[in-house]
Design an enzyme around this catalytic site. Structure first.
Site, PDB file in Angstrom:
ATOM      1  N   GLU A 128       0.801  -1.233   0.000  1.00  0.00           N
ATOM      2  CA  GLU A 128       0.000   0.000   0.000  1.00  0.00           C
ATOM      3  C   GLU A 128       0.833   1.283   0.000  1.00  0.00           C
ATOM      4  O   GLU A 128       0.588   2.193   0.781  1.00  0.00           O
ATOM      5  CB  GLU A 128      -0.984  -0.022   1.181  1.00  0.00           C
ATOM      6  CG  GLU A 128      -1.917  -1.223   1.107  1.00  0.00           C
ATOM      7  CD  GLU A 128      -2.831  -1.370   2.324  1.00  0.00           C
ATOM      8  OE1 GLU A 128      -2.854  -0.479   3.188  1.00  0.00           O
ATOM      9  OE2 GLU A 128      -3.530  -2.392   2.413  1.00  0.00           O
ATOM     10  N   ASN A 169       2.103  -5.236  -3.091  1.00  0.00           N
ATOM     11  CA  ASN A 169       0.684  -5.524  -2.846  1.00  0.00           C
ATOM     12  C   ASN A 169      -0.094  -4.237  -2.580  1.00  0.00           C
ATOM     13  O   ASN A 169       0.369  -3.380  -1.821  1.00  0.00           O
ATOM     14  CB  ASN A 169       0.597  -6.440  -1.610  1.00  0.00           C
ATOM     15  CG  ASN A 169      -0.783  -7.003  -1.341  1.00  0.00           C
ATOM     16  OD1 ASN A 169      -1.399  -7.586  -2.224  1.00  0.00           O
ATOM     17  ND2 ASN A 169      -1.274  -6.846  -0.113  1.00  0.00           N
ATOM     18  N   HIS A 205     -10.463  -5.899  -2.437  1.00  0.00           N
ATOM     19  CA  HIS A 205     -11.537  -5.623  -1.471  1.00  0.00           C
ATOM     20  C   HIS A 205     -12.651  -4.942  -2.270  1.00  0.00           C
ATOM     21  O   HIS A 205     -12.549  -3.777  -2.620  1.00  0.00           O
ATOM     22  CB  HIS A 205     -11.030  -4.723  -0.341  1.00  0.00           C
ATOM     23  CG  HIS A 205     -10.011  -5.391   0.529  1.00  0.00           C
ATOM     24  ND1 HIS A 205     -10.317  -6.491   1.310  1.00  0.00           N
ATOM     25  CD2 HIS A 205      -8.696  -5.149   0.729  1.00  0.00           C
ATOM     26  CE1 HIS A 205      -9.228  -6.883   1.962  1.00  0.00           C
ATOM     27  NE2 HIS A 205      -8.230  -6.090   1.625  1.00  0.00           N
ATOM     28  N   GLU A 233      -6.400 -10.485  -1.293  1.00  0.00           N
ATOM     29  CA  GLU A 233      -7.227 -10.210  -0.103  1.00  0.00           C
ATOM     30  C   GLU A 233      -8.700 -10.135  -0.470  1.00  0.00           C
ATOM     31  O   GLU A 233      -9.456  -9.302   0.052  1.00  0.00           O
ATOM     32  CB  GLU A 233      -6.784  -8.901   0.572  1.00  0.00           C
ATOM     33  CG  GLU A 233      -5.302  -8.876   0.920  1.00  0.00           C
ATOM     34  CD  GLU A 233      -4.862  -7.645   1.718  1.00  0.00           C
ATOM     35  OE1 GLU A 233      -5.726  -6.878   2.198  1.00  0.00           O
ATOM     36  OE2 GLU A 233      -3.638  -7.465   1.866  1.00  0.00           O
ATOM     37  N   ASP A 235     -12.445 -10.014  -0.874  1.00  0.00           N
ATOM     38  CA  ASP A 235     -13.741 -10.086  -0.197  1.00  0.00           C
ATOM     39  C   ASP A 235     -14.682  -9.140  -0.920  1.00  0.00           C
ATOM     40  O   ASP A 235     -14.246  -8.218  -1.603  1.00  0.00           O
ATOM     41  CB  ASP A 235     -13.666  -9.848   1.319  1.00  0.00           C
ATOM     42  CG  ASP A 235     -12.978  -8.556   1.744  1.00  0.00           C
ATOM     43  OD1 ASP A 235     -12.758  -7.661   0.892  1.00  0.00           O
ATOM     44  OD2 ASP A 235     -12.666  -8.426   2.942  1.00  0.00           O
TER      45      ASP A 235
HETATM   46  O1  G3I Z   1      -3.993  -7.457  18.858  1.00  0.00           O
HETATM   47  C1  G3I Z   1      -4.778  -6.409  19.428  1.00  0.00           C
HETATM   48  C2  G3I Z   1      -5.315  -6.817  20.734  1.00  0.00           C
HETATM   49  O2  G3I Z   1      -4.241  -7.016  21.626  1.00  0.00           O
HETATM   50  C3  G3I Z   1      -6.264  -5.737  21.255  1.00  0.00           C
HETATM   51  O3  G3I Z   1      -6.854  -6.155  22.445  1.00  0.00           O
HETATM   52  C4  G3I Z   1      -7.334  -5.441  20.217  1.00  0.00           C
HETATM   53  C5  G3I Z   1      -8.244  -4.308  20.661  1.00  0.00           C
HETATM   54  O4  G3I Z   1      -8.748  -3.594  19.569  1.00  0.00           O
HETATM   55  O5  G3I Z   1      -6.737  -5.085  19.024  1.00  0.00           O
HETATM   56  C6  G3I Z   1      -5.912  -6.094  18.493  1.00  0.00           C
HETATM   57  O6  G3I Z   1      -5.337  -5.632  17.295  1.00  0.00           O
HETATM   58  C7  G3I Z   1      -6.194  -5.585  16.188  1.00  0.00           C
HETATM   59  C8  G3I Z   1      -5.609  -6.484  15.106  1.00  0.00           C
HETATM   60  O7  G3I Z   1      -6.355  -6.365  13.921  1.00  0.00           O
HETATM   61  C9  G3I Z   1      -5.596  -7.948  15.523  1.00  0.00           C
HETATM   62  O8  G3I Z   1      -6.906  -8.394  15.750  1.00  0.00           O
HETATM   63  C10 G3I Z   1      -6.259  -4.155  15.692  1.00  0.00           C
HETATM   64  O9  G3I Z   1      -6.941  -3.346  16.632  1.00  0.00           O
HETATM   65  C11 G3I Z   1      -6.962  -4.094  14.353  1.00  0.00           C
HETATM   66  O10 G3I Z   1      -6.833  -2.775  13.837  1.00  0.00           O
HETATM   67  C12 G3I Z   1      -6.320  -5.053  13.381  1.00  0.00           C
HETATM   68  O11 G3I Z   1      -7.031  -4.976  12.158  1.00  0.00           O
HETATM   69  C13 G3I Z   1      -6.386  -5.537  11.048  1.00  0.00           C
HETATM   70  C14 G3I Z   1      -6.120  -4.460  10.015  1.00  0.00           C
HETATM   71  O12 G3I Z   1      -5.515  -5.046   8.868  1.00  0.00           O
HETATM   72  C15 G3I Z   1      -5.206  -3.379  10.546  1.00  0.00           C
HETATM   73  O13 G3I Z   1      -4.940  -2.423   9.573  1.00  0.00           O
HETATM   74  C16 G3I Z   1      -7.278  -6.603  10.457  1.00  0.00           C
HETATM   75  O14 G3I Z   1      -7.408  -7.678  11.383  1.00  0.00           O
HETATM   76  C17 G3I Z   1      -6.701  -7.119   9.136  1.00  0.00           C
HETATM   77  O15 G3I Z   1      -7.653  -7.925   8.503  1.00  0.00           O
HETATM   78  C18 G3I Z   1      -6.389  -5.943   8.233  1.00  0.00           C
HETATM   79  O16 G3I Z   1      -5.795  -6.450   7.066  1.00  0.00           O
HETATM   80  C19 G3I Z   1      -5.444  -5.500   6.051  1.00  0.00           C
HETATM   81  C20 G3I Z   1      -4.217  -6.032   5.338  1.00  0.00           C
HETATM   82  O17 G3I Z   1      -3.203  -6.317   6.271  1.00  0.00           O
HETATM   83  C21 G3I Z   1      -3.718  -5.055   4.274  1.00  0.00           C
HETATM   84  N1  G3I Z   1      -4.781  -4.699   3.369  1.00  0.00           N
HETATM   85  C22 G3I Z   1      -6.026  -4.232   3.976  1.00  0.00           C
HETATM   86  C23 G3I Z   1      -6.520  -5.263   4.994  1.00  0.00           C
HETATM   87  C24 G3I Z   1      -7.866  -4.862   5.570  1.00  0.00           C
HETATM   88  O18 G3I Z   1      -7.784  -3.683   6.309  1.00  0.00           O
END
Ligand code: G3I
Length: 303
Positions: A128, A169, A205, A233, A235
């Site tokens: 990105e 990516n 996406h 990715e 969806d």
């Molecule tokens: O791990 C912490 C946890 O300790 C905490 O208690 C909790 C509270 O909110 O947060 C947890 O972290 C979260 C993490 O996912 C793991 O679950 C983050 O808040 C959350 O922001 C994070 O979101 C991820 C996101 O990327 C972050 O930008 C999504 O799961 C993940 O699916 C998403 O994936 C991205 C790709 O990497 C890149 N392309 C876009 C895609 C969708 O946004």
């Protein structure tokens, strides 16, 4: 009966899913994953905040668990992601000098890609890095190091793992547009100058009914540069037959391009999609197959 993985394999492709280590202990999740998918991408476990939370101290617990699961189920692993402006620990953005940030970036890539050397088929080396208008995103890497940070990242990744294919990516690059033109120009330049890039990931996406009229041509023009292309990715927001139709379009576009080697959905079940309040995946919250699932099998010619 056919599965996503077997239907794709019959056409020489991998069908994968993003996986969260925290869900592998849920039997329906693991059963569905292992029955249907022939590849995995760790959803968060290999990102910078997870692997190097403080400078120079690496942590691979979550990523190792997913790799181990994949290896024991014959699934290919896509590494995600070495350099990204998001999910970046605070210490990285706090580095003020370009040369120090470059050193930290190289050390991070060496630590993570080196740890997983030999176990990763494709690495999302840089994620990105472009704006919608095709210019470079003003990330901390871009601001401090400048344009060269992307090629420096690819060179460091090649040095750390000579066997993984190295990918760029991004999202909203699925069709031919200003953003994908920017990425295309970069990849063409890298190929011309011998910067080690092997593949481009198109996140996909999407929304049901979205216009994908230039998706296939876009994948094809990148492939013609001499790189593999991957749907990384996928969806699709929406439901029912409109969602199914869009899924089918993506599969057919990939099938039409021989260098489109894999399709990855960004999750297994709607229950855990990052798009909260949405139902964008192939299995519903109870792990039942959706119309989109059938459309994918049909597109592969397996239903
Ligand atoms: O791990 C912490 C946890 O300790 C905490 O208690 C909790 C509270 O909110 O947060 C947890 O972290 C979260 C993490 O996912 C793991 O679950 C983050 O808040 C959350 O922001 C994070 O979101 C991820 C996101 O990327 C972050 O930008 C999504 O799961 C993940 O699916 C998403 O994936 C991205 C790709 O990497 C890149 N392309 C876009 C895609 C969708 O946004």
């Amino acid at each position: 009966a056919a599965t996503l993985g077997s239907a794709a394999a019959a056409k020489g492709k991998t069908f994968a899913a993003a996986v969260a280590n925290g869900h592998l202990g849920e039997s329906a999740y693991a059963t569905t994953l292992d029955r249907e998918f022939t590849g995995v991408t760790p959803e968060n476990e290999m990102k910078w905040d997870a692997t190097e939370p403080s400078r120079g101290s690496f942590r691979f617990t979550g990523g190792d668990a997913i790799v181990s699961h994949a290896q024991s189920h014959g699934q290919k692993v896509r590494g995600h992601t070495l350099v990204w402006h998001s999910q970046l620990p605070g210490w990285v953005s706090g580095i003020g000098s370009g040369s120090d940030l470059l050193a930290a970036m190289r050390n991070h890539i060496n630590g993570v890609a080196g740890h997983y050397r030999g176990k990763i088929v494709y690495w999302d080396v840089v994620n990105e890095a472009f704006n919608e208008d095709g210019t470079r995103r003003g990330s901390v890497f871009q601001q401090r190091i400048g344009n060269s940070y992307i090629e420096e990242a690819f060179r460091a990744a090649r040095a750390a793992d000579g066997s993984a294919k190295l990918c760029y990516n991004d999202y909203n690059t699925d069709n031919q547009n200003a953003k994908s033109n920017g990425v295309y120009t970069m990849v063409r330049d890298f190929k011309a100058r011998g910067v080690p890039i092997d593949c481009v990931g198109f996140q996909a996406h999407l929304s049901a009914g979205q216009n994908l009229s230039t998706l296939q041509a876009n994948l094809q023009r990148f492939a013609a540069l001499g790189v593999d292309v991957n749907i990384t990715e996928l969806d699709v927001g929406g439901s029912g037959s409109a969602q199914a139709t869009t899924y089918g379009q993506v599969v057919r576009a990939c099938l039409a391009v021989s260098r489109c080697t894999s399709i990855t959905t960004w999750g297994v079940t709607d229950k855990y999609s990052w798009r909260s309040g949405s139902t964008p995946l192939l299995f519903d919250g109870n792990y039942a197959k959706k119309p989109a699932y059938t459309a994918v099998l049909q597109a592969f010619g397996a239903a």
